[in-house]
Design a protein around this motif. Structure first.
Motif, PDB file in Angstrom:
ATOM      1  N   GLU A  10     -21.930  27.635  -6.078  1.00 16.62           N
ATOM      2  CA  GLU A  10     -20.780  26.853  -5.600  1.00 16.62           C
ATOM      3  C   GLU A  10     -21.072  26.188  -4.259  1.00 16.62           C
ATOM      4  O   GLU A  10     -20.199  26.055  -3.405  1.00 16.62           O
ATOM      5  CB  GLU A  10     -19.520  27.728  -5.532  1.00 16.62           C
ATOM      6  CG  GLU A  10     -19.079  28.173  -6.917  1.00 16.62           C
ATOM      7  CD  GLU A  10     -17.778  28.960  -6.921  1.00 16.62           C
ATOM      8  OE1 GLU A  10     -17.271  29.281  -5.827  1.00 16.62           O
ATOM      9  OE2 GLU A  10     -17.289  29.258  -8.007  1.00 16.62           O
ATOM     10  N   LYS A  68      -6.947  22.402  -1.654  1.00 13.16           N
ATOM     11  CA  LYS A  68      -8.129  21.789  -2.251  1.00 13.16           C
ATOM     12  C   LYS A  68      -8.263  20.339  -1.792  1.00 13.16           C
ATOM     13  O   LYS A  68      -7.285  19.687  -1.405  1.00 13.16           O
ATOM     14  CB  LYS A  68      -8.089  21.853  -3.777  1.00 13.16           C
ATOM     15  CG  LYS A  68      -6.839  21.322  -4.413  1.00 13.16           C
ATOM     16  CD  LYS A  68      -6.873  21.630  -5.917  1.00 13.16           C
ATOM     17  CE  LYS A  68      -5.517  21.346  -6.523  1.00 13.16           C
ATOM     18  NZ  LYS A  68      -5.409  21.780  -7.901  1.00 13.16           N
ATOM     19  N   LEU A  77     -19.631  19.354  -9.458  1.00  8.32           N
ATOM     20  CA  LEU A  77     -19.910  18.360 -10.500  1.00  8.32           C
ATOM     21  C   LEU A  77     -18.608  17.802 -11.046  1.00  8.32           C
ATOM     22  O   LEU A  77     -17.634  18.541 -11.223  1.00  8.32           O
ATOM     23  CB  LEU A  77     -20.646  19.017 -11.671  1.00  8.32           C
ATOM     24  CG  LEU A  77     -22.142  19.230 -11.577  1.00  8.32           C
ATOM     25  CD1 LEU A  77     -22.655  19.816 -12.885  1.00  8.32           C
ATOM     26  CD2 LEU A  77     -22.864  17.926 -11.297  1.00  8.32           C
ATOM     27  N   GLU A  98     -12.335  23.094  -4.345  1.00  8.93           N
ATOM     28  CA  GLU A  98     -11.448  24.139  -3.816  1.00  8.93           C
ATOM     29  C   GLU A  98     -12.082  24.861  -2.636  1.00  8.93           C
ATOM     30  O   GLU A  98     -11.978  26.069  -2.509  1.00  8.93           O
ATOM     31  CB  GLU A  98     -11.098  25.121  -4.933  1.00  8.93           C
ATOM     32  CG  GLU A  98     -10.159  24.496  -5.956  1.00  8.93           C
ATOM     33  CD  GLU A  98      -9.898  25.395  -7.150  1.00  8.93           C
ATOM     34  OE1 GLU A  98     -10.295  26.573  -7.101  1.00  8.93           O
ATOM     35  OE2 GLU A  98      -9.332  24.930  -8.126  1.00  8.93           O
ATOM     36  N   LEU A 100      -0.293  39.980  -8.528  1.00  8.68           N
ATOM     37  CA  LEU A 100      -0.611  38.575  -8.290  1.00  8.68           C
ATOM     38  C   LEU A 100       0.658  37.799  -7.935  1.00  8.68           C
ATOM     39  O   LEU A 100       1.739  38.095  -8.425  1.00  8.68           O
ATOM     40  CB  LEU A 100      -1.246  37.969  -9.540  1.00  8.68           C
ATOM     41  CG  LEU A 100      -2.639  38.480  -9.906  1.00  8.68           C
ATOM     42  CD1 LEU A 100      -3.129  37.795 -11.171  1.00  8.68           C
ATOM     43  CD2 LEU A 100      -3.614  38.276  -8.769  1.00  8.68           C
ATOM     44  N   GLU A 101       0.479  36.822  -7.098  1.00  7.30           N
ATOM     45  CA  GLU A 101       1.595  35.963  -6.710  1.00  7.30           C
ATOM     46  C   GLU A 101       1.132  34.527  -6.812  1.00  7.30           C
ATOM     47  O   GLU A 101      -0.073  34.256  -6.738  1.00  7.30           O
ATOM     48  CB  GLU A 101       2.000  36.234  -5.255  1.00  7.30           C
ATOM     49  CG  GLU A 101       2.553  37.626  -5.039  1.00  7.30           C
ATOM     50  CD  GLU A 101       2.715  37.937  -3.561  1.00  7.30           C
ATOM     51  OE1 GLU A 101       3.359  38.942  -3.258  1.00  7.30           O
ATOM     52  OE2 GLU A 101       2.190  37.185  -2.736  1.00  7.30           O
ATOM     53  N   PRO A 102       2.063  33.599  -6.981  1.00  8.19           N
ATOM     54  CA  PRO A 102       1.646  32.192  -6.989  1.00  8.19           C
ATOM     55  C   PRO A 102       1.038  31.846  -5.632  1.00  8.19           C
ATOM     56  O   PRO A 102       1.507  32.299  -4.592  1.00  8.19           O
ATOM     57  CB  PRO A 102       2.944  31.416  -7.190  1.00  8.19           C
ATOM     58  CG  PRO A 102       3.912  32.396  -7.715  1.00  8.19           C
ATOM     59  CD  PRO A 102       3.492  33.733  -7.196  1.00  8.19           C
ATOM     60  N   THR A 103      -0.027  31.108  -5.632  1.00  8.50           N
ATOM     61  CA  THR A 103      -0.655  30.716  -4.373  1.00  8.50           C
ATOM     62  C   THR A 103      -0.636  29.204  -4.249  1.00  8.50           C
ATOM     63  O   THR A 103      -0.670  28.489  -5.251  1.00  8.50           O
ATOM     64  CB  THR A 103      -2.120  31.163  -4.310  1.00  8.50           C
ATOM     65  OG1 THR A 103      -2.762  30.727  -5.499  1.00  8.50           O
ATOM     66  CG2 THR A 103      -2.220  32.665  -4.211  1.00  8.50           C
ATOM     67  N   LYS A 144      -2.683  26.320  -3.464  1.00  6.68           N
ATOM     68  CA  LYS A 144      -4.135  26.104  -3.376  1.00  6.68           C
ATOM     69  C   LYS A 144      -4.450  24.973  -2.414  1.00  6.68           C
ATOM     70  O   LYS A 144      -3.867  23.898  -2.499  1.00  6.68           O
ATOM     71  CB  LYS A 144      -4.677  25.723  -4.754  1.00  6.68           C
ATOM     72  CG  LYS A 144      -4.969  26.922  -5.585  1.00  6.68           C
ATOM     73  CD  LYS A 144      -6.120  26.648  -6.456  1.00  6.68           C
ATOM     74  CE  LYS A 144      -6.310  27.832  -7.356  1.00  6.68           C
ATOM     75  NZ  LYS A 144      -6.659  27.442  -8.658  1.00  6.68           N
ATOM     76  N   ILE A 154     -25.359  24.687  -7.884  1.00 10.11           N
ATOM     77  CA  ILE A 154     -24.107  24.636  -8.647  1.00 10.11           C
ATOM     78  C   ILE A 154     -23.578  26.036  -8.897  1.00 10.11           C
ATOM     79  O   ILE A 154     -22.386  26.314  -8.711  1.00 10.11           O
ATOM     80  CB  ILE A 154     -24.319  23.884  -9.974  1.00 10.11           C
ATOM     81  CG1 ILE A 154     -24.607  22.406  -9.690  1.00 10.11           C
ATOM     82  CG2 ILE A 154     -23.096  24.018 -10.896  1.00 10.11           C
ATOM     83  CD1 ILE A 154     -25.056  21.625 -10.885  1.00 10.11           C
ATOM     84  N   THR A 155     -24.473  26.947  -9.317  1.00  7.25           N
ATOM     85  CA  THR A 155     -24.056  28.319  -9.619  1.00  7.25           C
ATOM     86  C   THR A 155     -23.509  29.014  -8.380  1.00  7.25           C
ATOM     87  O   THR A 155     -22.561  29.784  -8.453  1.00  7.25           O
ATOM     88  CB  THR A 155     -25.239  29.116 -10.184  1.00  7.25           C
ATOM     89  OG1 THR A 155     -25.833  28.374 -11.249  1.00  7.25           O
ATOM     90  CG2 THR A 155     -24.793  30.461 -10.707  1.00  7.25           C
ATOM     91  N   ILE A 168     -29.700  23.798 -10.248  1.00  2.51           N
ATOM     92  CA  ILE A 168     -28.867  24.781 -10.943  1.00  2.51           C
ATOM     93  C   ILE A 168     -28.343  25.832  -9.971  1.00  2.51           C
ATOM     94  O   ILE A 168     -27.173  26.214 -10.005  1.00  2.51           O
ATOM     95  CB  ILE A 168     -29.659  25.465 -12.086  1.00  2.51           C
ATOM     96  CG1 ILE A 168     -30.022  24.430 -13.152  1.00  2.51           C
ATOM     97  CG2 ILE A 168     -28.853  26.610 -12.709  1.00  2.51           C
ATOM     98  CD1 ILE A 168     -30.976  24.948 -14.206  1.00  2.51           C
TER      99      ILE A 168
END
Lengths: 729, 155
Positions: free
Chosen positions: B71, B27, B75, B95, B20-23, B25, B68-69, B65
């Motif tokens: 994406e 958004k 909310l 995001e 993993l590396e810092p990303t 983001k 939202i689930t 629902i």
């Protein structure tokens, strides 16, 4: 008169003796091997070689026996002795150096001493040397190196049997010297409470073990075997200190350097006459590689043994662990993975105490019949620092009482019958689980038959009854079968199958907890999980170009019904209950290879491929990796030994998706596969100091590879650690 | 044989320098104010939230629902309710980039029951408005609430 003759006859029936000396076959001076284990197969009789390599076993019958002689680093030998013509035999037993590190004698698979090759199920063994050289103080780290095993934040999974259940419940039965060691409330394994410095070996039996070990053995069995107490006064110690190196990326820096983990263990033991005693004290202080993950643990272990006579022996084991640690937390985000989530209260710590006391009585009635009684208690207590009126306050006391009588009968040369009872009570007083009483009573029986020398057949049956207070009772009959066949000296084939059963834990049924944005609600209507498992396997050993090798392959399938998994109830709120929510099929293959190449270096390779599917949704079961691999390279160089470990686990394809969508875990999709190298150099100081001392330099996660151990949790970063350990007689 | 082992070893070694590396983001931020134009927040209101949907309407609880689930909707946290404040700020981090939110609403939860929601405002009112989000955009909107004349419930 008749009584006198009967007693005289009985005494003289057990008057034969087998003694001898264990020697290194490759040593010109015929170096004695100290601490070798000599066991009469199928019985409890045995001995350990003394400082001269000598041993003596009394109280034998005038008949033939198979004797198994083993010591780490040497090839185990089976020796046939015949006492029918003589009351006493003395033999020099020469053992060859074994470059392939594998224990060949285990206890757990069929609840008696036997050779691994005769067992119809896959078994892995972690030897004391493998644990000590890695400076392990926590069973979690030790189990990560076992083929097919994945540990996910306190949850142990053998061949994909378990995912992540927030530290509640276990599909692996866990024992300390055959005594059940799961907490009475959570039913979990207390990974940091094990006396790892005093371990002889850890036996991991894969596949359903419910027919012998009952509930929680649905995915396998782990048995920690503690060391025998050597003759005379002995002491040993280890001390280590590890430093987490800076991260590769400044933006991730958790601050407060240096971050150090320290620990030590001291063991004293003495054997005088019929009485022997061993005690250990250990301490661990971990600052960890991330914020809010500190821990302090004080461990104590006591083992006492009294040998009334050659046939009767009593052991008392006591273990304690007192710890204080930061609570469990997810990361803040993938941008800040070494800081905990914003909901965490930094002042909150968890205090956790575990105490156990159990006794075992072994009595040999005659060479064909012996008894083993175990009884004891395991007490756990934990609480956090919140006020009692705080909704996130958690506290629980649990007492688990067990009584396990077992009998072994041998009929002729071909039949062995094992049977017994397993009686347990879990008594819980808890803020989060209520006051509960769970009773689990079981009876089991297993017959082993060897029609010819090359074949061993096993059939067993177990009846379990479980009842928790207000819930309905549950019961299950779990059969098993197994066959192992050795057509050639170097080839063995095995097959086994059986039913499994796991009663819900008290925590799974009655938990009512608020925890960092998650609310766990009770479900007292939970029913047991059930499974049917199969396995076939084969092992082959031999030499290629003078290099010894050992290969093992296994194919397995586990069909599960009513799997108990945490379920986020409605997709809108973070309310979790445990529910019987899945039918699952877990199948896979496992390959293992050990070799010592060109007389120069050792290589151990293992790979496990899993297909763990929820049959209702046809999705991969959550929190499982499809592929696992554990490997080791060993290069001895005189007084030095260089070792390199490589572990791999594939990215978890699925998790409980609501953890991400409901914002419980930020960046829940950020997960990756893990490639972890650990390297070490071991320097034997004996030549330099004349003492039995060695120095180990460890580099854990050598390349500082960043990986997610679990959703929202980074795995440990690189640590450089120095350890010194020694023993004195 | 030794060569093959070495190549395999080096291949594995090369793959281990990553992880993993810092990303950075990417958004978008949708923020604004919920403005009460008439009436007061009822006593039965236990929470108020803002929801932004890609779909232009939501016709059932299951659909709500599901969005939202999956994406496909976003909310906010529960807003800070005060009887003395008629302007309530909100902010949602999204995001995803290059999306259009066609239906942005505010709803109040009644008596602490998560499934008892009452629609109180629609962005744009009767002339429902869409919001376009690109990359790293920060968009400000206002939602108006008349507690004496609440909009019809969609389901």
């Amino acid at each position: 008169m008749k009584l006198f003759l009967f007693i005289l006859f009985s005494i003289s029936s057990f008057s034969a003796t087998f003694g001898g000396k264990v020697i290194d076959s490759e040593s010109k001076e015929e170096e004695a091997l100290i601490g070798a284990t000599i066991q009469i197969e199928g019985t409890k009789k045995g001995s350990i070689s003394n400082k001269n390599g000598e041993f003596k076993i009394n109280g034998l019958k005038n008949q033939k026996y198979t004797v198994i002689v083993s010591i780490v680093g040497y090839k185990t030998r089976s020796v046939q002795i015949d006492l029918s013509e003589s009351d006493s035999i003395y033999e020099e037993i020469k053992l060859e150096t074994q470059y392939l590190r594998s224990a060949e004698v285990i206890v757990s698979a069929n609840k008696r001493v036997q050779s691994v090759q005769d067992i119809p199920i896959s078994v892995s063994v972690l030897e004391s040397e493998d644990i000590q050289v890695r400076a392990m103080n926590n069973l979690e780290y030790a189990l990560q190196y076992v083929p097919g095993v994945q540990v996910t934040r306190d949850n142990v999974s053998i061949r994909g049997s378990s995912g992540f259940s927030y530290g509640v419940g276990s599909r692996v039965a866990f024992m300390l010297d055959g005594f059940p060691y799961l907490a009475g409330d959570n039913g979990d394994i207390k990974l940091d409470a094990m006396p790892l410095f005093n371990v002889e070996q850890i036996e991991i039996v894969k596949g359903a073990g419910s027919a012998l070990y009952g509930t929680s053995a649905i995915g396998g069995v782990i048995n920690i075997i503690t060391e025998d107490i050597p003759e005379g006064f002995n002491s040993k110690f280890r001390a280590y200190s590890g430093y987490y190196t800076p991260l590769n990326y400044d933006e991730w820096d958790p601050g407060r350097h240096p971050r150090i983990d320290n620990g030590f263990d001291i063991t004293l033991s003495n054997r005088f006459g019929k009485f022997s005693i061993l005690s250990n004290i250990g301490y661990v202080a971990e600052e960890s590689y991330r914020v809010y993950d500190e821990k302090e643990v004080l461990n104590g272990f006591l083992k006492m043994n009294y040998k009334f006579n050659d046939n009767t022996n009593i052991t008392l084991n006591g273990n304690l662990s007192i710890s204080e640690n930061d609570d469990w937390a997810f990361w803040e985000s993938s941008e800040n993975p070494f800081f905990p989530a914003e909901t965490v209260v930094f002042d909150n710590r968890v205090n956790s105490d575990k105490y156990s006391l159990f006794t075992g009585l072994d009595h040999i009635f005659n060479s064909n019949f012996f008894m083993s009684l175990k009884a004891g208690a395991f007490y756990t207590q934990y609480s956090n620092d919140f006020d009692e009126d705080n909704s996130e306050y958690r506290a629980s006391d649990a007492l688990s009482l067990s009584f396990l009588p077992q009998f072994n009968n041998k009929f002729g040369d071909n039949w062995i019958l094992t049977y017994g009872l397993d009686l347990r009570q879990n008594i819980v007083e808890s803020v989060v689980y209520g006051d509960q009483l769970q009773e689990i009573y079981a009876a089991y029986s297993q017959i082993e038959y060897s029609p010819i020398e090359k074949i061993d057949l096993t059939a067993g049956l177990r009846y379990d009854y479980e009842k928790t207070d207000i819930s309905e009772s549950n019961s299950q009959i779990s059969p098993k079968f197994g066959v192992s066949y050795k057509p050639l000296e170097f080839l063995s084939i095995r097959a086994s199958g059986g039913a499994g059963f796991r009663a819900p834990q008290i925590a799974e049924k009655f938990a009512e907890i608020n925890f960092q944005g998650i609310r766990v609600l009770p479900n007292p209507d939970l029913t047991p999980e059930r499974s049917v498992s199969y396995e076939i396997g084969s092992s082959l050993e031999g030499k290629i170009f003078d290099s010894p090798f050992f290969i093992d392959i296994a194919l397995f399938q586990n069909n599960m019904e009513d799997m108990i998994e945490p379920d986020i109830r409605n997709g809108l709120t973070s309310d979790i209950t445990f529910g019987n929510i899945a039918r699952a099929r877990i199948r896979g293959a496992e390959l293992g290879l050990k070799t010592f190449l060109f007389d120069r270096f050792g290589l151990e390779i293992s790979a496990t491929a899993l297909d763990p599917i929820n049959l209702d949704t046809e999705q991969v079961l959550p929190f499982r990796s499809r592929y696992l691999s554990q490997n080791r390279f060993i290069l001895p160089l005189g007084n030095y030994e260089f070792q390199l470990d490589y572990r791999y686990f594939a990215r978890m394809e699925t998790i409980v998706e609501e953890l991400g969508t409901l914002g419980i875990v930020n960046d829940a999709k950020v997960r990756n596969s893990a490639h972890i190298f650990d390297a070490r150099i071991i320097y034997d100081l004996k030549e330099l100091t004349g003492q039995n001392l060695n120095l180990t330099l460890n580099a854990f996660n050598l390349f500082n590879y960043y990986y997610t151990q679990m959703v929202g949790n980074m795995g440990p970063t690189r640590q450089i650690s120095l350890m010194i350990q020694g023993s004195f007689k | 044989m030794a060569k093959s082992v070495l190549i395999l070893f080096l291949t594995i070694l090369v793959s281990c320098n990553r992880g993993l590396e810092p990303t950075v983001k990417l958004k978008n931020i949708l923020s604004g104010n919920l403005i009460i134009t008439a009436g007061t927040i009822p006593d039965s209101a236990s929470a108020i939230r803002i929801g932004a949907f890609k779909k232009s309407s939501v016709n059932s609880l299951e659909e709500f629902i599901g969005e939202i689930t999956a994406e496909e909707a976003f909310l906010s946290d529960t807003l800070e309710i005060s009887k003395y404040n008629d302007t309530i700020p909100f902010s949602i981090e999204i995001e995803q980039t290059d999306i259009v939110l066609n239906y942005t609403v505010s709803a109040m939860e009644i008596n602490g029951e998560i499934f008892n929601q009452r629609l109180i405002s629609v962005y744009g009112g009767e002339n429902q408005k869409s919001i376009e989000l690109g990359v790293s955009d920060s968009i400000y909107i206002e939602l108006f609430v008349d507690f004496t004349d609440l909009p019809p419930q969609p389901f």
